[in-house]
Write a protein that holds these residues in place. Sequence first.
Motif, PDB file in Angstrom:
ATOM      1  N   ASN A  28       3.200   2.231   6.637  1.00  0.00           N
ATOM      2  CA  ASN A  28       2.491   1.348   5.698  1.00  0.00           C
ATOM      3  C   ASN A  28       1.620   2.131   4.735  1.00  0.00           C
ATOM      4  O   ASN A  28       1.569   1.839   3.543  1.00  0.00           O
ATOM      5  CB  ASN A  28       1.604   0.354   6.455  1.00  0.00           C
ATOM      6  N   VAL A  29       0.919   3.113   5.283  1.00  0.00           N
ATOM      7  CA  VAL A  29       0.019   3.901   4.445  1.00  0.00           C
ATOM      8  C   VAL A  29       0.823   4.683   3.405  1.00  0.00           C
ATOM      9  O   VAL A  29       0.432   4.797   2.246  1.00  0.00           O
ATOM     10  CB  VAL A  29      -0.843   4.838   5.321  1.00  0.00           C
ATOM     11  N   PHE A  30       1.960   5.175   3.810  1.00  0.00           N
ATOM     12  CA  PHE A  30       2.838   5.887   2.876  1.00  0.00           C
ATOM     13  C   PHE A  30       3.165   4.959   1.697  1.00  0.00           C
ATOM     14  O   PHE A  30       3.060   5.342   0.526  1.00  0.00           O
ATOM     15  CB  PHE A  30       4.127   6.300   3.603  1.00  0.00           C
ATOM     16  N   ASP A  31       3.514   3.716   2.012  1.00  0.00           N
ATOM     17  CA  ASP A  31       3.875   2.778   0.948  1.00  0.00           C
ATOM     18  C   ASP A  31       2.676   2.415   0.072  1.00  0.00           C
ATOM     19  O   ASP A  31       2.821   2.183  -1.125  1.00  0.00           O
ATOM     20  CB  ASP A  31       4.503   1.513   1.543  1.00  0.00           C
ATOM     21  N   GLU A  32       1.496   2.393   0.679  1.00  0.00           N
ATOM     22  CA  GLU A  32       0.293   2.110  -0.118  1.00  0.00           C
ATOM     23  C   GLU A  32       0.076   3.185  -1.170  1.00  0.00           C
ATOM     24  O   GLU A  32      -0.351   2.913  -2.282  1.00  0.00           O
ATOM     25  CB  GLU A  32      -0.935   2.084   0.801  1.00  0.00           C
ATOM     26  N   VAL A  33       0.354   4.421  -0.779  1.00  0.00           N
ATOM     27  CA  VAL A  33       0.167   5.523  -1.717  1.00  0.00           C
ATOM     28  C   VAL A  33       1.298   5.521  -2.753  1.00  0.00           C
ATOM     29  O   VAL A  33       1.094   5.816  -3.921  1.00  0.00           O
ATOM     30  CB  VAL A  33       0.111   6.874  -0.959  1.00  0.00           C
ATOM     31  N   ASP A  34       2.483   5.128  -2.306  1.00  0.00           N
ATOM     32  CA  ASP A  34       3.661   5.218  -3.169  1.00  0.00           C
ATOM     33  C   ASP A  34       3.768   4.066  -4.163  1.00  0.00           C
ATOM     34  O   ASP A  34       4.364   4.210  -5.225  1.00  0.00           O
ATOM     35  CB  ASP A  34       4.924   5.256  -2.295  1.00  0.00           C
ATOM     36  N   ASN A  35       3.223   2.925  -3.814  1.00  0.00           N
ATOM     37  CA  ASN A  35       3.462   1.733  -4.627  1.00  0.00           C
ATOM     38  C   ASN A  35       2.153   1.139  -5.137  1.00  0.00           C
ATOM     39  O   ASN A  35       1.329   0.663  -4.359  1.00  0.00           O
ATOM     40  CB  ASN A  35       4.203   0.707  -3.765  1.00  0.00           C
ATOM     41  N   GLU A  36       1.994   1.151  -6.458  1.00  0.00           N
ATOM     42  CA  GLU A  36       0.709   0.686  -6.994  1.00  0.00           C
ATOM     43  C   GLU A  36       0.492  -0.809  -6.813  1.00  0.00           C
ATOM     44  O   GLU A  36      -0.619  -1.300  -6.968  1.00  0.00           O
ATOM     45  CB  GLU A  36       0.541   1.091  -8.459  1.00  0.00           C
TER      46      GLU A  36
END
Length: 525
Positions: free
Chosen positions: A330-338
């Motif tokens: 989830n954290v990866f996606d938070e960083v990847d997706n604005e």
Amino acid sequence: MPERKSQHWADRIVDQILAQPRPEDHVYHIVTGITPSGRIHIGNLREVLTADVIYRILQERGKKAKLFYIADDYDPLRKVYPFLDPQNYQKFVGHPLSDIPCPCDQHPSYAEHFLEPFLASMSQLKIDLTVLRASELYKSGRYNQVIIQALEARDTIAEILFRLTGKEIDEFWSPFVPICESCGSMAETKVIGWDRERELVGYLCQQCQNQGWVPVQGHGKLTWRVDWPARWSFLNVDIEPMGKDHGSKGGSYDTGQEIVRRVFHKEPPFPIVYEWIRLEGMGDMSSSKGNVVAIEDVLKVVPADVLRYLIIKALPKQRINFDPVNQLLNVFDEVDNEQAKYRDPRSLELSLASGFVPIKVPFNHLISIVQIAGGDPARVSAILKRGGYQIPESSAKELEERCRYALNWLEHFAPAEYRFSVAESVPQSVQSLTPSQRRVLGKLSDLLSTMLSQKEEKDISAEEIHRSFYEAAQQEKDLSIKEVFQAFYTALIDKEHGPRAGWFVKTIGVEFVQKRLAEASAIEA
Ligand SMILES: [Zn+2]
Ligand SMILES: [Zn+2]
């Protein structure tokens, strides 16, 4: 200062620090310390990252600052940890970590064995540390003066420790712990005298009965509760993060504050107390318990920015449950997706480290795709394109890197249900499906066959395919939809669960799946 900035915990702390008057050209000293007694893990990372964000913000605000990391490599080995061979290490209990041989023979000492990967991770995380080794500080004489001051103030210190901790201090207690010249241990040495002029200490080793006089320089160390305030005084420490054990009432910060004022005549640093990081389902991380995740292992599966963000986003007093499965993805996606729901832009700004370029593909999804594509980035890219993801040519390098992270994640952290590979032929386990499950595979195959006769494969949508599972289930009344999916995954990947079915069929090829299901339905039990 923009309003938004004052919302982040680190900005608020810097506001408080700057509220204390200092000369304009003051250089803020931020100090961190970790004992390299075992693998330095992401629980320890909170110490340096907390310091690093304060360091970055001070610089943002035009202040001068220096970030130190003190490797407490002069601490004794406390015991033979579970990861050590007792045959080799029992004899070194009580010896300074910097004087003990390394477990792999490739490093100058036990301490360096654990420091090397840690310092390599620090540079990946863009944490700009000035590294000091306690062993060198002691051996070079930096501590001489404070050792003498502490020996002189022995009674004052003993009184402070007794009053604030409630623990009895025995009459032989000394703030200085000599290293026995004969056996090399500091586990059972007692100070029996000292000479201020010549900076010597007389000791008795109760382990080997050796007695003698040694210089304070490089022949022992201050005990932790005195070492810490002593260090504040000669390094002029302004700010220091600390784990909650040190920061609690009667903890070493409490006693250190009074010791630094009364014995070393300096002010204590601004404290930032942080909570532990737990390993999901395994308790607080601790290298002596062995339930740790090393920093370098996490950096194999996510970019430095993601690991920084995970820790920086949480308030220091908030416990972090490190979960390498759901949370990390989830954290990866938070960083990847604005557009991510819980994304915190200020934490992200403070997490910049590796020149991270977003590709906006959910990591979870990528994990399925790399497995279908056998890890080949070109095939991954083709599958993504068919699935409607626009990855520009210029991001080819990022995509390749992301595939590597996904493969590493599968290798290091993935629970079994995340791993799959498409079986080369109909798996044996299809035989153990019920007759109606095998029949439903035939019906699914027929439905796919009809679709293929009506339009081109590329025009068949994942939703259509998904609906056909429910249609097939309708025709086989005694089966639940769950049993239909279970039969499907068994025939394709020899598992009961797998990636989203409609998408999965489309990705590996409708025609391929149609044939496979027909074959599977024809198998005799
Ligand atoms: Zn080594
Ligand atoms: Zn001895």
